[in-house]
Scaffold this active site. Structure first.
Site, mmCIF file in Angstrom:
data_model
loop_
_atom_site.group_PDB
_atom_site.id
_atom_site.type_symbol
_atom_site.label_atom_id
_atom_site.label_comp_id
_atom_site.label_asym_id
_atom_site.label_seq_id
_atom_site.Cartn_x
_atom_site.Cartn_y
_atom_site.Cartn_z
ATOM 1 N N THR A 1 -7.922 2.319 -4.804
ATOM 2 C CA THR A 1 -8.873 2.075 -3.711
ATOM 3 C C THR A 1 -9.970 3.126 -3.613
ATOM 4 O O THR A 1 -11.074 2.838 -3.159
ATOM 5 C CB THR A 1 -8.136 2.013 -2.361
ATOM 6 O OG1 THR A 1 -7.391 3.239 -2.194
ATOM 7 C CG2 THR A 1 -7.175 0.840 -2.329
ATOM 8 N N SER A 2 -9.660 4.367 -4.011
ATOM 9 C CA SER A 2 -10.690 5.403 -4.018
ATOM 10 C C SER A 2 -10.321 6.440 -5.062
ATOM 11 O O SER A 2 -9.143 6.605 -5.393
ATOM 12 C CB SER A 2 -10.805 6.065 -2.642
ATOM 13 O OG SER A 2 -9.588 6.725 -2.322
ATOM 14 N N THR B 1 -8.731 3.200 7.176
ATOM 15 C CA THR B 1 -9.510 2.462 6.165
ATOM 16 C C THR B 1 -8.601 1.881 5.082
ATOM 17 O O THR B 1 -8.837 0.783 4.586
ATOM 18 C CB THR B 1 -10.574 3.369 5.516
ATOM 19 O OG1 THR B 1 -9.962 4.606 5.179
ATOM 20 C CG2 THR B 1 -11.726 3.623 6.462
ATOM 21 N N GLY B 2 -7.541 2.614 4.731
ATOM 22 C CA GLY B 2 -6.612 2.109 3.713
ATOM 23 C C GLY B 2 -5.888 0.856 4.181
ATOM 24 O O GLY B 2 -5.690 -0.093 3.421
ATOM 25 N N ASP B 3 -5.502 0.847 5.470
ATOM 26 C CA ASP B 3 -4.822 -0.323 6.044
ATOM 27 C C ASP B 3 -5.749 -1.532 6.038
ATOM 28 O O ASP B 3 -5.350 -2.643 5.698
ATOM 29 C CB ASP B 3 -4.397 -0.028 7.488
ATOM 30 C CG ASP B 3 -3.524 1.205 7.584
ATOM 31 O OD1 ASP B 3 -2.461 1.203 6.952
ATOM 32 O OD2 ASP B 3 -3.906 2.158 8.269
ATOM 33 N N PHE C 1 -4.747 9.652 -6.056
ATOM 34 C CA PHE C 1 -3.639 10.613 -5.966
ATOM 35 C C PHE C 1 -2.289 9.889 -6.011
ATOM 36 O O PHE C 1 -1.353 10.317 -6.705
ATOM 37 C CB PHE C 1 -3.785 11.443 -4.679
ATOM 38 C CG PHE C 1 -2.652 12.411 -4.444
ATOM 39 C CD1 PHE C 1 -2.386 13.432 -5.351
ATOM 40 C CD2 PHE C 1 -1.860 12.307 -3.310
ATOM 41 C CE1 PHE C 1 -1.342 14.334 -5.129
ATOM 42 C CE2 PHE C 1 -0.827 13.207 -3.080
ATOM 43 C CZ PHE C 1 -0.567 14.218 -3.987
ATOM 44 N N GLU C 2 -2.191 8.761 -5.292
ATOM 45 C CA GLU C 2 -0.933 8.001 -5.263
ATOM 46 C C GLU C 2 -0.640 7.352 -6.612
ATOM 47 O O GLU C 2 0.522 7.315 -7.047
ATOM 48 C CB GLU C 2 -0.999 6.947 -4.143
ATOM 49 C CG GLU C 2 -0.947 7.590 -2.759
ATOM 50 C CD GLU C 2 -1.568 6.756 -1.655
ATOM 51 O OE1 GLU C 2 -1.398 7.129 -0.485
ATOM 52 O OE2 GLU C 2 -2.249 5.737 -1.944
ATOM 53 N N ASP D 1 0.881 -1.162 0.000
ATOM 54 C CA ASP D 1 0.000 0.000 0.000
ATOM 55 C C ASP D 1 0.928 1.224 0.000
ATOM 56 O O ASP D 1 1.522 1.539 1.031
ATOM 57 C CB ASP D 1 -0.887 -0.017 1.254
ATOM 58 C CG ASP D 1 -1.912 1.111 1.258
ATOM 59 O OD1 ASP D 1 -2.009 1.825 0.243
ATOM 60 O OD2 ASP D 1 -2.603 1.284 2.279
ATOM 61 N N ALA E 1 -18.156 10.861 7.031
ATOM 62 C CA ALA E 1 -17.271 11.026 8.193
ATOM 63 C C ALA E 1 -15.840 10.809 7.723
ATOM 64 O O ALA E 1 -15.619 10.242 6.648
ATOM 65 C CB ALA E 1 -17.621 10.016 9.280
#
Length: 265
Positions: free
Chosen positions: A139-140, A186-188, A105-106, A66, A181
């Site tokens: 992922t997003s 969440t990424g982990d 973005f990554e 990640d 919220a």
């Protein structure tokens, strides 16, 4: 997510020493390696050395990376790790990774290309495949979801080489309901769940992503419900109240009811 934090950042020497201990005891045989948030370039370079050594012992080892570097807020991207991590991820880490889970973005940082459309996102994923990884999941993203503004898009691409040498790519889109919220971790959770479900479904990215994103939804819905109850009517939940309800979601993590479907592109 908190205002204060304490503790140390592990450096590459300390990581190397831990790994030497595993080696001396001959317990350095792994099926998977997963890495996430790192702030130190030498630590990251050491991870690459260790992964390469582990792969020599076990050619089936899967490295899930990640590449945590930053995110977008209100359309503007910014890095929350030192900028000198980018070339290390791009030139050293991603080439040895099998599965990567960048956000939009990554993915843009790693390829030097901006994403405005789904088509461009697929091209960026192809560029990431060309760098090494067989599986790429964005992922997003801030792409417009066909289901509407209340949904968040994730995109996945799995490329495998068939026995005759031809390459086959499976691509999917997952749209999940937005939760109003700011959560931390969440990424982990996503990367860990994807590791688990691609292990169980190695040739079916669609099912692996459906189970991953569905489990995430169960956790987030339980978290927001609980946080709102703790905060009380009309109050905004704080960081402590928004801690992911992972233990309480054990059953959903182990066997998620599929509430989010993926579309094959």
């Amino acid at each position: 997510g908190y205002a204060h934090w304490k503790g140390q950042v592990l450096n590459s020497d300390e990581l190397h020493e831990l790994y030497e201990g595993l080696k001396l005891n001959k317990v350095n045989r792994y099926d998977y390696v997963l890495t996430g948030y790192t702030r130190d370039t030498s630590f990251l370079a050491m991870v690459v050395d260790i992964v390469q050594e582990l792969k020599q012992q076990n050619s089936n080892l899967v490295y899930v990376c990640d590449p945590v570097m930053g995110d977008k807020w209100n359309g503007e991207g910014s890095m929350y790790v030192p900028k000198d991590l980018l070339p290390v991820y791009r030139d050293k880490v991603v080439p040895v990774a099998d599965i990567i889970t960048p956000n939009q973005f990554e993915a843009e940082l790693l390829t030097g290309r901006k994403i405005h459309t789904e088509e461009e996102a697929l091209e960026v994923m192809d560029m990431l495949h060309a760098m090494g990884p067989e599986t790429v999941v964005i992922t997003s993203s801030d792409l417009q979801a066909p289901l509407g503004n209340d949904y968040l898009i994730a995109l996945g691409s799995h490329r495998k080489t068939k026995a005759d040498g031809t390459k086959m790519t499976q691509r999917i889109r997952v749209e999940s309901p937005k939760v109003d919220a700011v959560f931390v971790g969440t990424g982990d959770l996503f990367a860990a769940m994807l590791l688990a479900w691609t292990h169980k479904h190695p040739n079916n990215l669609k099912v692996a992503c459906e189970k991953t994103v569905s489990a995430m939804q169960h956790v987030l819905q339980r978290t927001i419900k609980s946080a709102k109850a703790q905060a009380g009517e009309g109050n905004k939940p704080n960081s402590a109240q928004l801690e992911l309800r992972m233990v309480q979601s054990k059953k959903d993590i182990e066997n998620p009811e599929i509430i989010v479907k993926a579309t094959v592109l």
